[in-house]
Design a protein around this motif. Structure first.
Motif, short mmCIF file in Angstrom:
data_model
loop_
_atom_site.label_atom_id
_atom_site.label_comp_id
_atom_site.label_asym_id
_atom_site.label_seq_id
_atom_site.Cartn_x
_atom_site.Cartn_y
_atom_site.Cartn_z
N GLU A 37 0.80 -1.22 0.00
CA GLU A 37 0.00 0.00 0.00
C GLU A 37 0.84 1.27 0.00
OE1 GLU A 37 -2.40 -0.48 3.48
OE2 GLU A 37 -4.03 -1.39 2.35
N ILE B 278 0.90 3.48 -3.18
CA ILE B 278 -0.42 4.05 -3.43
C ILE B 278 -0.65 5.26 -2.54
CG2 ILE B 278 -2.91 3.59 -3.33
CD1 ILE B 278 -2.11 0.59 -3.85
N THR C 152 1.52 8.27 -3.65
CA THR C 152 0.95 8.90 -4.84
C THR C 152 -0.27 9.74 -4.48
OG1 THR C 152 1.73 7.09 -6.23
CG2 THR C 152 -0.03 8.46 -7.12
#
Length: 53
Positions: A29, A32, A35
């Motif tokens: 994770e 992600i 980002t």
């Protein structure tokens, strides 16, 4: 946090019998989250040169 550091022998996720079962999920994770965080910032900029340390 230094993602490309060479010394990764920290015990942040424990070790041996006490190893965290969520480690794989957290590592999956992380990109992600980074980002999403970067996209949420309006005008991100460094306040200091990270190579100057």
């Amino acid at each position: 946090m230094v993602p490309d550091r060479r010394d990764d022998t920290h015990l942040g996720c424990g070790g041996g019998l006490h190893y965290c079962l969520g480690t794989a999920l957290a590592r999956a994770e992380a990109p992600i989250v980074r980002t999403a965080l970067a996209r949420g910032l309006e005008s991100p900029r460094l306040t200091a040169d990270p190579r100057a340390a």
